[in-house]
Write a protein that holds these residues in place. Sequence first.
Motif, PDB file in Angstrom:
ATOM      1  N   MET A  69       0.865  -1.175   0.000  1.00  0.00           N
ATOM      2  CA  MET A  69       0.000   0.000   0.000  1.00  0.00           C
ATOM      3  C   MET A  69       0.906   1.231   0.000  1.00  0.00           C
ATOM      4  O   MET A  69       1.765   1.373   0.869  1.00  0.00           O
ATOM      5  N   LEU A  70       0.729   2.106  -0.993  1.00  0.00           N
ATOM      6  CA  LEU A  70       1.557   3.300  -1.120  1.00  0.00           C
ATOM      7  C   LEU A  70       0.736   4.555  -0.860  1.00  0.00           C
ATOM      8  O   LEU A  70      -0.451   4.600  -1.175  1.00  0.00           O
ATOM      9  N   GLU A  71       1.384   5.553  -0.276  1.00  0.00           N
ATOM     10  CA  GLU A  71       0.754   6.847  -0.035  1.00  0.00           C
ATOM     11  C   GLU A  71       1.501   7.895  -0.842  1.00  0.00           C
ATOM     12  O   GLU A  71       2.719   8.043  -0.709  1.00  0.00           O
ATOM     13  N   LYS A  72       0.766   8.611  -1.688  1.00  0.00           N
ATOM     14  CA  LYS A  72       1.371   9.641  -2.530  1.00  0.00           C
ATOM     15  C   LYS A  72       1.414  10.952  -1.744  1.00  0.00           C
ATOM     16  O   LYS A  72       0.392  11.419  -1.251  1.00  0.00           O
ATOM     17  N   VAL A  73       2.602  11.539  -1.618  1.00  0.00           N
ATOM     18  CA  VAL A  73       2.763  12.803  -0.894  1.00  0.00           C
ATOM     19  C   VAL A  73       3.590  13.765  -1.736  1.00  0.00           C
ATOM     20  O   VAL A  73       4.384  13.357  -2.591  1.00  0.00           O
ATOM     21  N   ASP A  74       3.388  15.054  -1.503  1.00  0.00           N
ATOM     22  CA  ASP A  74       4.189  16.067  -2.187  1.00  0.00           C
ATOM     23  C   ASP A  74       5.610  16.021  -1.651  1.00  0.00           C
ATOM     24  O   ASP A  74       5.831  15.900  -0.447  1.00  0.00           O
ATOM     25  N   ASP A  75       6.583  16.135  -2.558  1.00  0.00           N
ATOM     26  CA  ASP A  75       7.985  16.130  -2.181  1.00  0.00           C
ATOM     27  C   ASP A  75       8.480  17.574  -2.142  1.00  0.00           C
ATOM     28  O   ASP A  75       8.553  18.233  -3.177  1.00  0.00           O
ATOM     29  N   PRO A  76       8.821  18.076  -0.935  1.00  0.00           N
ATOM     30  CA  PRO A  76       9.275  19.467  -0.860  1.00  0.00           C
ATOM     31  C   PRO A  76      10.643  19.684  -1.525  1.00  0.00           C
ATOM     32  O   PRO A  76      10.980  20.800  -1.884  1.00  0.00           O
ATOM     33  N   GLU A  77      11.408  18.621  -1.703  1.00  0.00           N
ATOM     34  CA  GLU A  77      12.724  18.714  -2.337  1.00  0.00           C
ATOM     35  C   GLU A  77      12.810  17.721  -3.493  1.00  0.00           C
ATOM     36  O   GLU A  77      13.489  16.701  -3.402  1.00  0.00           O
ATOM     37  N   PRO A  78      12.105  17.999  -4.604  1.00  0.00           N
ATOM     38  CA  PRO A  78      12.124  17.037  -5.713  1.00  0.00           C
ATOM     39  C   PRO A  78      13.491  16.968  -6.381  1.00  0.00           C
ATOM     40  O   PRO A  78      14.247  17.939  -6.380  1.00  0.00           O
ATOM     41  N   VAL A  79      13.790  15.796  -6.937  1.00  0.00           N
ATOM     42  CA  VAL A  79      15.036  15.640  -7.683  1.00  0.00           C
ATOM     43  C   VAL A  79      14.900  16.379  -9.010  1.00  0.00           C
ATOM     44  O   VAL A  79      13.797  16.618  -9.490  1.00  0.00           O
ATOM     45  N   GLY A  82      12.239  15.628 -11.683  1.00  0.00           N
ATOM     46  CA  GLY A  82      11.226  14.785 -11.038  1.00  0.00           C
ATOM     47  C   GLY A  82       9.863  15.440 -11.053  1.00  0.00           C
ATOM     48  O   GLY A  82       9.697  16.607 -11.405  1.00  0.00           O
ATOM     49  N   ALA A  83       8.856  14.685 -10.640  1.00  0.00           N
ATOM     50  CA  ALA A  83       7.473  15.157 -10.680  1.00  0.00           C
ATOM     51  C   ALA A  83       7.070  15.933  -9.432  1.00  0.00           C
ATOM     52  O   ALA A  83       5.978  16.469  -9.376  1.00  0.00           O
ATOM     53  N   GLY A  84       7.917  15.980  -8.401  1.00  0.00           N
ATOM     54  CA  GLY A  84       7.564  16.709  -7.189  1.00  0.00           C
ATOM     55  C   GLY A  84       6.696  15.908  -6.233  1.00  0.00           C
ATOM     56  O   GLY A  84       6.095  16.470  -5.335  1.00  0.00           O
ATOM     57  N   VAL A  85       6.600  14.618  -6.448  1.00  0.00           N
ATOM     58  CA  VAL A  85       5.862  13.741  -5.539  1.00  0.00           C
ATOM     59  C   VAL A  85       6.739  12.565  -5.165  1.00  0.00           C
ATOM     60  O   VAL A  85       7.695  12.233  -5.861  1.00  0.00           O
ATOM     61  N   LYS A  86       6.409  11.955  -4.037  1.00  0.00           N
ATOM     62  CA  LYS A  86       7.082  10.717  -3.654  1.00  0.00           C
ATOM     63  C   LYS A  86       6.051   9.779  -3.069  1.00  0.00           C
ATOM     64  O   LYS A  86       4.951  10.191  -2.719  1.00  0.00           O
ATOM     65  N   TYR A  87       6.391   8.507  -2.988  1.00  0.00           N
ATOM     66  CA  TYR A  87       5.485   7.481  -2.491  1.00  0.00           C
ATOM     67  C   TYR A  87       6.076   6.846  -1.240  1.00  0.00           C
ATOM     68  O   TYR A  87       7.217   6.395  -1.248  1.00  0.00           O
ATOM     69  N   LEU A  88       5.285   6.836  -0.183  1.00  0.00           N
ATOM     70  CA  LEU A  88       5.691   6.224   1.074  1.00  0.00           C
ATOM     71  C   LEU A  88       4.963   4.896   1.233  1.00  0.00           C
ATOM     72  O   LEU A  88       3.793   4.783   0.860  1.00  0.00           O
ATOM     73  N   VAL A  89       5.630   3.905   1.792  1.00  0.00           N
ATOM     74  CA  VAL A  89       4.991   2.612   2.052  1.00  0.00           C
ATOM     75  C   VAL A  89       4.113   2.763   3.284  1.00  0.00           C
ATOM     76  O   VAL A  89       4.594   3.017   4.380  1.00  0.00           O
ATOM     77  N   ALA A  90       2.797   2.611   3.104  1.00  0.00           N
ATOM     78  CA  ALA A  90       1.839   2.731   4.208  1.00  0.00           C
ATOM     79  C   ALA A  90       1.585   1.387   4.865  1.00  0.00           C
ATOM     80  O   ALA A  90       1.227   1.317   6.032  1.00  0.00           O
ATOM     81  N   GLY A  91       1.737   0.307   4.112  1.00  0.00           N
ATOM     82  CA  GLY A  91       1.501  -1.010   4.680  1.00  0.00           C
ATOM     83  C   GLY A  91       1.664  -2.110   3.654  1.00  0.00           C
ATOM     84  O   GLY A  91       1.863  -1.855   2.469  1.00  0.00           O
TER      85      GLY A  91
END
Length: 109
Positions: A69-79, A82-91
């Motif tokens: 399960m992934l959570e899409k969040v805004d990335d304050p420091e994009p590469v 990059g698209a300015g978002v990152k995905y965190l593992v929620a579960g």
Amino acid sequence: MIIRVLDGPDAAQEWDLIELQGVVRPLDDGDLAGKVVGRLTYSNGRSQIQVGNMLLEGHVITLAKPYVMLEKVDDPEPVEGGAGVKYLVAGVVRRQFLFRTSRHRPPIN
């Protein structure tokens, strides 16, 4: 339907998947988010879920390949580029509750 399992020290990381036949709709034509849909019980590999006045019986299987399960969040420091978002593992989903083998029956109190 995905549910979070609250059991043990890493509770936020373990999720289960519930598979139902048919359509689950709220009575007030609103959104299901945050509402109780039914009561799930589980014992010795067998499960039951009571939704309204219906009682469904099913079983639990272990998934051959777990889901993440992934959570899409805004990335304050994009590469750069990059698209300015990152995905965190929620579960992780490792088990699936199946309720599709038989007809429902009314609960007996």
